[in-house]
Design a protein around this motif. Sequence first.
Motif, PDB file in Angstrom:
ATOM      1  N   MET A  98      24.263  23.044  39.598  1.00 42.78           N
ATOM      2  CA  MET A  98      25.511  23.359  38.924  1.00 42.78           C
ATOM      3  C   MET A  98      25.527  24.810  38.465  1.00 42.78           C
ATOM      4  SD  MET A  98      28.521  22.656  37.906  1.00 42.78           S
ATOM      5  CE  MET A  98      28.763  20.877  37.929  1.00 42.78           C
ATOM      6  N   VAL A  99      24.418  25.263  37.912  1.00 42.17           N
ATOM      7  CA  VAL A  99      24.327  26.654  37.475  1.00 42.17           C
ATOM      8  C   VAL A  99      24.509  27.592  38.664  1.00 42.17           C
ATOM      9  CG1 VAL A  99      22.761  28.411  36.549  1.00 42.17           C
ATOM     10  CG2 VAL A  99      22.927  26.169  35.439  1.00 42.17           C
ATOM     11  N   GLU A 100      23.856  27.263  39.772  1.00 42.53           N
ATOM     12  CA  GLU A 100      23.996  28.100  40.967  1.00 42.53           C
ATOM     13  C   GLU A 100      25.444  28.117  41.450  1.00 42.53           C
ATOM     14  OE1 GLU A 100      20.921  26.186  43.383  1.00 42.53           O
ATOM     15  OE2 GLU A 100      19.853  28.100  43.311  1.00 42.53           O
ATOM     16  N   GLU A 113      30.684  30.809  42.191  1.00 39.09           N
ATOM     17  CA  GLU A 113      32.136  30.815  42.020  1.00 39.09           C
ATOM     18  C   GLU A 113      32.596  32.014  41.205  1.00 39.09           C
ATOM     19  OE1 GLU A 113      36.179  29.745  42.025  1.00 39.09           O
ATOM     20  OE2 GLU A 113      34.521  29.075  43.305  1.00 39.09           O
ATOM     21  N   ALA A 114      31.892  32.307  40.130  1.00 36.47           N
ATOM     22  CA  ALA A 114      32.276  33.432  39.266  1.00 36.47           C
ATOM     23  C   ALA A 114      32.119  34.761  39.973  1.00 36.47           C
ATOM     24  CB  ALA A 114      31.424  33.422  38.001  1.00 36.47           C
ATOM     25  N   THR A 115      31.155  34.833  40.873  1.00 38.34           N
ATOM     26  CA  THR A 115      30.877  36.093  41.568  1.00 38.34           C
ATOM     27  C   THR A 115      31.775  36.294  42.778  1.00 38.34           C
ATOM     28  OG1 THR A 115      28.558  35.937  40.864  1.00 38.34           O
ATOM     29  CG2 THR A 115      29.062  37.457  42.674  1.00 38.34           C
ATOM     30  N   GLU A 116      31.973  35.230  43.548  1.00 33.54           N
ATOM     31  CA  GLU A 116      32.683  35.371  44.820  1.00 33.54           C
ATOM     32  C   GLU A 116      34.181  35.074  44.731  1.00 33.54           C
ATOM     33  OE1 GLU A 116      30.700  33.069  47.784  1.00 33.54           O
ATOM     34  OE2 GLU A 116      28.757  34.074  47.478  1.00 33.54           O
ATOM     35  N   ASN A 117      34.604  34.408  43.667  1.00 32.77           N
ATOM     36  CA  ASN A 117      36.020  34.031  43.569  1.00 32.77           C
ATOM     37  C   ASN A 117      36.575  34.351  42.191  1.00 32.77           C
ATOM     38  OD1 ASN A 117      38.451  32.930  44.558  1.00 32.77           O
ATOM     39  ND2 ASN A 117      37.982  30.942  43.646  1.00 32.77           N
ATOM     40  N   SER A 118      36.103  35.432  41.604  1.00 35.15           N
ATOM     41  CA  SER A 118      36.513  35.785  40.243  1.00 35.15           C
ATOM     42  C   SER A 118      38.018  36.023  40.145  1.00 35.15           C
ATOM     43  CB  SER A 118      35.778  37.049  39.787  1.00 35.15           C
ATOM     44  OG  SER A 118      36.266  37.473  38.531  1.00 35.15           O
ATOM     45  N   MET A 136      36.937  28.061  31.936  1.00 33.41           N
ATOM     46  CA  MET A 136      37.634  26.781  32.102  1.00 33.41           C
ATOM     47  C   MET A 136      38.030  26.551  33.558  1.00 33.41           C
ATOM     48  SD  MET A 136      37.896  24.971  29.276  1.00 33.41           S
ATOM     49  CE  MET A 136      39.384  23.954  29.313  1.00 33.41           C
ATOM     50  N   ARG A 137      38.498  27.595  34.226  1.00 32.77           N
ATOM     51  CA  ARG A 137      38.867  27.461  35.641  1.00 32.77           C
ATOM     52  C   ARG A 137      37.662  27.020  36.473  1.00 32.77           C
ATOM     53  NH1 ARG A 137      38.222  29.925  40.322  1.00 32.77           N
ATOM     54  NH2 ARG A 137      36.919  31.575  39.432  1.00 32.77           N
ATOM     55  N   ILE A 138      36.539  27.678  36.244  1.00 34.39           N
ATOM     56  CA  ILE A 138      35.325  27.366  36.992  1.00 34.39           C
ATOM     57  C   ILE A 138      34.864  25.940  36.708  1.00 34.39           C
ATOM     58  CG2 ILE A 138      32.869  27.931  37.187  1.00 34.39           C
ATOM     59  CD1 ILE A 138      33.707  30.886  36.654  1.00 34.39           C
ATOM     60  N   VAL A 144      32.087  41.432  31.678  1.00 34.96           N
ATOM     61  CA  VAL A 144      32.960  40.291  31.389  1.00 34.96           C
ATOM     62  C   VAL A 144      32.629  39.123  32.317  1.00 34.96           C
ATOM     63  CG1 VAL A 144      35.364  39.505  31.297  1.00 34.96           C
ATOM     64  CG2 VAL A 144      34.780  41.795  30.495  1.00 34.96           C
ATOM     65  N   ARG A 145      32.340  39.422  33.582  1.00 32.19           N
ATOM     66  CA  ARG A 145      31.960  38.370  34.527  1.00 32.19           C
ATOM     67  C   ARG A 145      30.668  37.678  34.078  1.00 32.19           C
ATOM     68  NH1 ARG A 145      34.811  39.914  38.474  1.00 32.19           N
ATOM     69  NH2 ARG A 145      33.899  42.003  38.458  1.00 32.19           N
ATOM     70  N   SER A 146      29.713  38.469  33.608  1.00 26.55           N
ATOM     71  CA  SER A 146      28.473  37.914  33.071  1.00 26.55           C
ATOM     72  C   SER A 146      28.763  36.966  31.914  1.00 26.55           C
ATOM     73  CB  SER A 146      27.561  39.054  32.615  1.00 26.55           C
ATOM     74  OG  SER A 146      26.420  38.565  31.940  1.00 26.55           O
ATOM     75  N   ASN A 147      29.704  37.348  31.061  1.00 25.30           N
ATOM     76  CA  ASN A 147      30.038  36.510  29.901  1.00 25.30           C
ATOM     77  C   ASN A 147      30.729  35.220  30.313  1.00 25.30           C
ATOM     78  OD1 ASN A 147      28.980  38.557  28.395  1.00 25.30           O
ATOM     79  ND2 ASN A 147      30.944  39.390  27.729  1.00 25.30           N
ATOM     80  N   ALA A 148      31.550  35.284  31.367  1.00 28.00           N
ATOM     81  CA  ALA A 148      32.200  34.067  31.859  1.00 28.00           C
ATOM     82  C   ALA A 148      31.163  33.098  32.423  1.00 28.00           C
ATOM     83  CB  ALA A 148      33.237  34.417  32.919  1.00 28.00           C
ATOM     84  N   ILE A 149      30.184  33.631  33.145  1.00 24.78           N
ATOM     85  CA  ILE A 149      29.093  32.791  33.675  1.00 24.78           C
ATOM     86  C   ILE A 149      28.318  32.155  32.523  1.00 24.78           C
ATOM     87  CG2 ILE A 149      26.888  32.852  34.905  1.00 24.78           C
ATOM     88  CD1 ILE A 149      28.133  35.102  36.655  1.00 24.78           C
TER      89      ILE A 149
END
Length: 535
Positions: A44-46, A51-56, A341-343, A482-487
């Motif tokens: 799940m973490v992976e 998702e956060a990296t490739e479909n931000s 939430m989206r992820i 910000v992406r890091s924080n979303a992850i």
Amino acid sequence: MKTMMKRYTHHLPKALLAALLLSAQVGQAQTPNNAQTQAPKNPMVEAIVKEATENSQLERLAYELLDKIGPRLVGSPQMKQANDWAIEKYKGWGIMARNEKWGEWRGWERGTSQIEMVAPRVKSLEGMQLAWSPATKGKGVTAELITLPAEITDSVSFLQWLPNVKGKLVMISMYQPTGRPDYNWQEFATAASFDKMKAQRTAQTEAWRNKLAKTGYTTRTLPAVLEKAGAAGIVMSNWSAGFGVNKIFNAFTKKIPTVDIALEDYGMLYRMVEAGDKPKINIKVNAKELGVVPAFNTIAEIKGSEKPDEYVILSAHFDSWDGGSGATDNGTGTIVMMEAMRILKKLYPNPKRTILVGHWGSEEQGLNGSRAFVEDHPEIVKNIQAVFNQDNGTGRVVNISGQGFLHSYDYIGRWLSAVPASIRQPIETNFPGTPGGGGSDHASFVAAGAPAFSLSSLNWSYGTYTWHTNRDTYDKIVFDDVRSNAILTAILAYMASEDPAKTSRERIVLPVNPRTGQPGTWPTQNKPTRKGGLD
């Protein structure tokens, strides 16, 4: 590998689960020795990282919120527009969402600001109307500028001088001796020159404070006194100690305009007044009074499948001041929570506990939206597993405090262990820490005894350049952080939802307050202001 994955995959969509299982089996077959020694990976973490990296969606969310809608002053049409926008985004992701009224506020909409020097020469000035300032009519207000008198011995002498403000624009901010921030002086000045400037500034600041104190008023109460005495308007400059940046808050006048002018232009005007050249400026500011309007929190949730009445809450205030577009305060916190939430909805649609996000209103005026939610929903507050709040800027999270909950090290530590090392290792933790009494919305929950935590960010010159300033705009966002924080947020929410144990609410015994000699006390649950901006 299959056994180790079982705990983390039972909520995954089937297609994603099949792909991850196949990948794990292939990896195990190719590296049998490593498989015996390496810690198992969490699929799940992976998946969240992928998702956060490739479909931000972060850049698009930021554009729509910050550029298209703009700043979100409580009571403004833009605040309601943002509330409705968030609802539509969540519905588009298949997430239940609603706007929940918590109070009412003075409705006001900013217009254009046009400020020009018309004597002794013509020049366009950099400045803007303060929030809730009255508009001007017709061709605006044109008047001579004056400053507070050089010598005020006491409140009586100030009152004797006061009639001089009639028909004048009064400058009520201190003249700054330099427009260069200290780091610029440190880099280029001699030590003697830097020390000389600081000494001059300290003396000047102290003299200004003493003069203001002798009037008998403060920066909050003085404008109303000047207005009553017949001033044509209030001119100020709330410099934020950086190049080109001012703090932009609210006006304290009801009938005359209040404007903030950039340090560079304010200093020029001040010098002209002091030289006896009697500068005049024209102020033309447009704004609309909209009466009393409802104020909302935007709430969205992914319902829990096993413990629907227990809650993991993602938290960020939605409102902002409106000097800029509210990008880092708190647009970045907002889009972090929306992206998380989206992820989660995509990858983890059936969480064990309900995952709820709160986009709070009127945080800037005293945590009003979150305080109202806590007051209105005791049934949720008593069943909170954890609250994760993000507010202080665009930087990657580097600090998490236990907020005074005795066993927070245990469950926060367990959840953080699932976070990739590149995100986890820079985070300093402070357990058990002390309870936050204010500052951001996690404090509303802490005061009610719920385990709520601030995801505190790297500075990025936040206090100087973007916190409540005219430069808090899209271009200041550091999207990698910000992406890091979303992850991080998505993983923490997932782990908190999955955790078999309910979090402990046991509090530390607070140390004795050295100033009072009395035992420390837990923060009080304060009531929200339900009707504001009308005084």
